[in-house]
Design a protein around this motif. Structure first.
Motif, PDB file in Angstrom:
ATOM      1  N   CYS A  20       5.210  11.505   2.633  1.00  0.00           N
ATOM      2  CA  CYS A  20       5.863  10.240   2.970  1.00  0.00           C
ATOM      3  C   CYS A  20       5.887   9.369   1.736  1.00  0.00           C
ATOM      4  CB  CYS A  20       5.145   9.541   4.132  1.00  0.00           C
ATOM      5  SG  CYS A  20       3.441   9.106   3.790  1.00  0.00           S
ATOM      6  N   VAL A  21       6.628   8.289   1.824  1.00  0.00           N
ATOM      7  CA  VAL A  21       6.770   7.377   0.698  1.00  0.00           C
ATOM      8  C   VAL A  21       5.659   6.341   0.758  1.00  0.00           C
ATOM      9  CG1 VAL A  21       8.257   5.689  -0.427  1.00  0.00           C
ATOM     10  CG2 VAL A  21       9.257   7.736   0.609  1.00  0.00           C
ATOM     11  N   LEU A  22       4.812   6.305  -0.275  1.00  0.00           N
ATOM     12  CA  LEU A  22       3.716   5.342  -0.363  1.00  0.00           C
ATOM     13  C   LEU A  22       3.961   4.428  -1.553  1.00  0.00           C
ATOM     14  CD1 LEU A  22       0.655   7.713   0.204  1.00  0.00           C
ATOM     15  CD2 LEU A  22       1.733   6.217   1.868  1.00  0.00           C
ATOM     16  N   ASP A  23       4.097   3.146  -1.269  1.00  0.00           N
ATOM     17  CA  ASP A  23       4.348   2.168  -2.325  1.00  0.00           C
ATOM     18  C   ASP A  23       5.524   2.575  -3.215  1.00  0.00           C
ATOM     19  OD1 ASP A  23       2.186   0.571  -1.480  1.00  0.00           O
ATOM     20  OD2 ASP A  23       0.790   1.825  -2.604  1.00  0.00           O
ATOM     21  N   GLN A  28       2.813  13.931  -1.410  1.00  0.00           N
ATOM     22  CA  GLN A  28       2.605  15.057  -0.505  1.00  0.00           C
ATOM     23  C   GLN A  28       1.135  15.164  -0.134  1.00  0.00           C
ATOM     24  OE1 GLN A  28       4.125  18.498  -2.459  1.00  0.00           O
ATOM     25  NE2 GLN A  28       6.260  17.999  -2.072  1.00  0.00           N
ATOM     26  N   GLN A  29       0.890  15.642   1.077  1.00  0.00           N
ATOM     27  CA  GLN A  29      -0.486  15.805   1.500  1.00  0.00           C
ATOM     28  C   GLN A  29      -1.193  16.826   0.621  1.00  0.00           C
ATOM     29  OE1 GLN A  29       0.679  18.195   5.357  1.00  0.00           O
ATOM     30  NE2 GLN A  29      -1.517  18.442   5.080  1.00  0.00           N
ATOM     31  N   SER A  30      -2.484  16.611   0.404  1.00  0.00           N
ATOM     32  CA  SER A  30      -3.287  17.546  -0.383  1.00  0.00           C
ATOM     33  C   SER A  30      -4.231  18.347   0.498  1.00  0.00           C
ATOM     34  CB  SER A  30      -4.103  16.783  -1.433  1.00  0.00           C
ATOM     35  OG  SER A  30      -4.969  15.830  -0.798  1.00  0.00           O
ATOM     36  N   ASP A 156      11.574   7.073  10.040  1.00  0.00           N
ATOM     37  CA  ASP A 156      10.307   6.712  10.677  1.00  0.00           C
ATOM     38  C   ASP A 156      10.366   5.256  11.132  1.00  0.00           C
ATOM     39  OD1 ASP A 156       6.819   7.038   9.620  1.00  0.00           O
ATOM     40  OD2 ASP A 156       7.705   6.299  11.455  1.00  0.00           O
ATOM     41  N   GLN A 157      10.352   5.035  12.444  1.00  0.00           N
ATOM     42  CA  GLN A 157      10.448   3.684  12.984  1.00  0.00           C
ATOM     43  C   GLN A 157       9.083   3.054  13.234  1.00  0.00           C
ATOM     44  OE1 GLN A 157      12.832   4.114  16.489  1.00  0.00           O
ATOM     45  NE2 GLN A 157      14.648   4.766  15.373  1.00  0.00           N
ATOM     46  N   CYS A 158       8.027   3.721  12.797  1.00  0.00           N
ATOM     47  CA  CYS A 158       6.678   3.225  13.066  1.00  0.00           C
ATOM     48  C   CYS A 158       5.832   3.323  11.801  1.00  0.00           C
ATOM     49  CB  CYS A 158       6.036   4.037  14.193  1.00  0.00           C
ATOM     50  SG  CYS A 158       4.487   3.363  14.829  1.00  0.00           S
ATOM     51  N   ALA A 161       2.433  -0.750   6.436  1.00  0.00           N
ATOM     52  CA  ALA A 161       2.848  -1.694   5.401  1.00  0.00           C
ATOM     53  C   ALA A 161       3.047  -0.989   4.064  1.00  0.00           C
ATOM     54  CB  ALA A 161       1.810  -2.806   5.261  1.00  0.00           C
ATOM     55  N   HIS A 162       2.270   0.073   3.790  1.00  0.00           N
ATOM     56  CA  HIS A 162       2.357   0.755   2.503  1.00  0.00           C
ATOM     57  C   HIS A 162       3.292   1.957   2.554  1.00  0.00           C
ATOM     58  CE1 HIS A 162      -0.920  -1.685   0.958  1.00  0.00           C
ATOM     59  NE2 HIS A 162      -1.604  -1.405   2.056  1.00  0.00           N
ATOM     60  N   ARG A 163       3.480   2.530   3.736  1.00  0.00           N
ATOM     61  CA  ARG A 163       4.293   3.730   3.866  1.00  0.00           C
ATOM     62  C   ARG A 163       5.739   3.343   4.083  1.00  0.00           C
ATOM     63  NH1 ARG A 163       2.625   7.648   8.629  1.00  0.00           N
ATOM     64  NH2 ARG A 163       3.957   6.273   9.826  1.00  0.00           N
ATOM     65  N   GLY A 164       6.652   4.044   3.427  1.00  0.00           N
ATOM     66  CA  GLY A 164       8.074   3.747   3.570  1.00  0.00           C
ATOM     67  C   GLY A 164       8.603   4.141   4.933  1.00  0.00           C
TER      68      GLY A 164
END
Length: 243
Positions: A20-23, A28-30, A156-158, A161-164
């Motif tokens: 997902c988009v963070l800031d 990607q998940q690790s 993503d509608q939910c 604050a940090h995730r796009g």
């Protein structure tokens, strides 16, 4: 309603690589949560089995700080509650030639077997019923198909604050066991994926205004190319001429 809610609240894990988009940056998940972890303190991170986790820091006391990409929350948890994703799985999500298809994501459901048109049709019907009960319109979705796998990008509608407002799931071709259109209603397309470690399967269902046969054909071409590049050359054959 977003992809993450549908996958985890329908009892079906994504079985792919989550990002997902963070800031403003796609991450990607690790790691993947191996067990459920219920916090006892406010600084701890709640985890459900198979939750996508981005590891931020690991301390010498075997506690980690991580970001749960499903819930959009950050906290600490015991290191053994999450396992690292294989390097080839993460690398496969970074791709070359891609075909894109605009569809709508209906939802996901866990299925008992990994292939079959009847299984696919049954899963589609169940997902459609769940969608009607939820009284939520399907989210816009982009499918990207390549020789590396299939990437599902759902609005993503939910988001936090940090995730796009975009979350993604990536499935390597080797973890896709079956896909195709509904035999009578070709505007419905289903994709069955396998859990990377366990004999568990989930079916992800999309819908469009017109037939999705071009999408099914695109995935078929990706499998053919994957076979040529990874199986055909690893097990070469020789032509035998009889005079």
């Amino acid at each position: 309603m977003n992809l993450t809610w549908l996958l985890y609240h329908s009892g079906a894990g994504s079985f792919g690589v989550f990002s997902c988009v963070l800031d403003g940056v796609e991450r990607q998940q690790s790691h993947r949560a191996a067990y459920r972890f219920v916090p006892r303190h406010s600084d701890e991170l709640y985890l459900e089995t198979d939750d996508p986790v981005l590891l931020l820091k690991q301390s010498e006391d075997l506690w980690c700080q991580g970001y749960n990409m499903r819930t959009g929350t950050t906290g600490i948890f015991p290191a053994f509650y999450a396992v690292r994703l294989p390097t080839d799985t993460i690398q496969a999500a970074k791709d070359s030639s891609i075909e894109k298809f605009l569809v709508r994501f209906l939802g996901s459901v866990q299925v008992p077997i990994h292939k079959g048109t009847d299984m696919l049709s049954s899963a589609m019907q169940k997902v459609a019923c769940n969608r009607r009960l939820a009284a939520q319109p399907p989210s816009a979705c982009v499918l990207e198909v390549s020789v590396r796998g299939v990437k599902i990008s759902v609005q993503d509608q939910c988001h936090s604050a940090h995730r796009g407002d975009q979350c993604f799931h990536f499935f390597q071709l080797k973890n896709i066991s079956f896909c195709g259109c509904h035999p009578k209603h070709s505007k419905y397309f289903g994709l069955i994926t396998k859990h990377p470690d366990q004999q568990r399967f989930a079916c992800h269902v999309m819908v469009a205004e017109t037939t999705l046969h071009p999408l099914a054909e695109s995935v078929g071409r990706a499998f053919q190319q994957y076979y040529r590049e990874n199986i055909g050359y690893s097990c070469p054959t020789e032509d035998i001429f009889i005079e």
